[in-house]
Design a protein around this motif. Structure first.
Motif, PDB file in Angstrom:
ATOM      1  N   UNK A 106      47.815  38.467  17.148  1.00 50.99           N
ATOM      2  CA  UNK A 106      48.026  39.385  18.246  1.00 50.99           C
ATOM      3  C   UNK A 106      49.680  38.934  18.548  1.00 50.99           C
ATOM      4  N   UNK A 107      50.449  39.695  19.066  1.00 49.08           N
ATOM      5  CA  UNK A 107      51.205  39.364  20.251  1.00 49.08           C
ATOM      6  C   UNK A 107      51.200  40.264  20.572  1.00 49.08           C
ATOM      7  N   UNK A 108      51.895  40.313  21.885  1.00 48.82           N
ATOM      8  CA  UNK A 108      51.472  40.092  23.904  1.00 48.82           C
ATOM      9  C   UNK A 108      53.122  41.244  23.419  1.00 48.82           C
ATOM     10  N   UNK A 109      52.508  43.079  23.563  1.00 47.62           N
ATOM     11  CA  UNK A 109      53.907  43.803  24.192  1.00 47.62           C
ATOM     12  C   UNK A 109      54.091  43.521  25.589  1.00 47.62           C
ATOM     13  N   UNK A 110      53.246  43.714  25.650  1.00 45.32           N
ATOM     14  CA  UNK A 110      53.303  43.623  27.611  1.00 45.32           C
ATOM     15  C   UNK A 110      52.858  42.872  28.162  1.00 45.32           C
ATOM     16  N   UNK A 111      53.519  42.059  29.017  1.00 41.98           N
ATOM     17  CA  UNK A 111      52.425  40.926  30.118  1.00 41.98           C
ATOM     18  C   UNK A 111      51.685  41.692  30.674  1.00 41.98           C
ATOM     19  N   UNK A 112      50.386  40.417  31.572  1.00 42.94           N
ATOM     20  CA  UNK A 112      49.484  41.508  32.699  1.00 42.94           C
ATOM     21  C   UNK A 112      50.534  42.115  33.484  1.00 42.94           C
ATOM     22  N   UNK A 113      49.687  43.269  33.798  1.00 44.72           N
ATOM     23  CA  UNK A 113      50.155  44.264  35.708  1.00 44.72           C
ATOM     24  C   UNK A 113      50.137  44.802  35.731  1.00 44.72           C
ATOM     25  N   UNK A 114      49.287  44.752  37.035  1.00 46.91           N
ATOM     26  CA  UNK A 114      48.993  45.393  37.975  1.00 46.91           C
ATOM     27  C   UNK A 114      49.041  46.760  38.289  1.00 46.91           C
ATOM     28  N   UNK A 115      48.439  47.761  37.499  1.00 48.95           N
ATOM     29  CA  UNK A 115      48.501  49.233  37.393  1.00 48.95           C
ATOM     30  C   UNK A 115      47.146  49.721  38.053  1.00 48.95           C
ATOM     31  N   UNK A 116      47.538  49.958  39.703  1.00 46.25           N
ATOM     32  CA  UNK A 116      45.823  50.539  40.476  1.00 46.25           C
ATOM     33  C   UNK A 116      45.457  49.501  40.584  1.00 46.25           C
ATOM     34  N   UNK A 117      43.786  49.745  40.307  1.00 47.72           N
ATOM     35  CA  UNK A 117      42.855  48.841  40.513  1.00 47.72           C
ATOM     36  C   UNK A 117      42.351  48.140  39.519  1.00 47.72           C
ATOM     37  N   UNK A 118      43.678  48.327  38.156  1.00 55.37           N
ATOM     38  CA  UNK A 118      43.068  47.008  37.085  1.00 55.37           C
ATOM     39  C   UNK A 118      44.852  46.430  36.821  1.00 55.37           C
ATOM     40  N   UNK A 119      43.998  45.268  36.104  1.00 56.58           N
ATOM     41  CA  UNK A 119      45.057  44.718  35.310  1.00 56.58           C
ATOM     42  C   UNK A 119      45.172  44.399  33.874  1.00 56.58           C
TER      43      UNK A 119
END
Length: 158
Positions: A106-119
């Motif tokens: 795999x390759x990472x498309x989008x780095x970890x981000x907070x979206x509401x109460x989820x990472x």
């Protein structure tokens, strides 16, 4: 039969006699056949908790690998409930472990981000990509300064 202009820019212009309705039908049939084998870029979602155990995380990593091998993108969400949201570093660690487990497929498309109460992190099939960087540790900075102070030699005054 219809008279259809095939190449308007040619000199002289090129025209054909054909059944236009039949021609449109055949074009639509070709498009349907082309779309039949093509599968759109599906994004599959996987949800985990920040307190997931190592064995369960290995199972999720196997699932992510299988989905990536099928050609889908995978969105992994670490969702927090209640007071867990005050410790997003636990979610970062889970995503780092998962990224390490699937880095060969795999390759990472989008780095970890907070979206509401989820990472959230998004993986796509492929070998090369961004590597998930560790979250800056707050406790590491004072330790480095303390080491620098220990190594410093006192200045002798005369």
């Amino acid at each position: 039969m219809d008279l259809v202009e095939v190449a308007a820019t040619a000199r002289p212009p090129v025209c054909r006699l054909l059944d236009y309705g039949r021609y449109k039908f055949e074009q639509a049939k070709k498009e349907r056949l082309a779309r039949k084998g093509h599968r759109g870029g599906m994004i599959r979602e996987l949800r985990v908790r920040p307190k997931i155990t190592g064995h369960d995380l290995e199972g999720k990593a196997r699932l992510v690998k299988r989905l990536l091998n099928e050609g889908d993108k995978v969105k992994v969400s670490v969702f927090f409930r209640g007071r867990e949201i005050t410790h997003p570093d636990l979610g970062w660690k889970v995503l780092q472990q998962l990224a390490q487990a699937v880095k060969e497929v795999a390759m990472v498309d989008a780095m970890p981000t907070m979206q509401g109460n989820s990472l959230v992190i998004i993986f796509s099939p492929g070998k090369t990509g961004k590597e998930v960087k560790k979250e800056p540790e707050k406790e590491a900075q004072p330790a480095v300064e303390a080491q620098a102070v220990k190594e410093a030699q006192p200045v002798k005054e005369s």
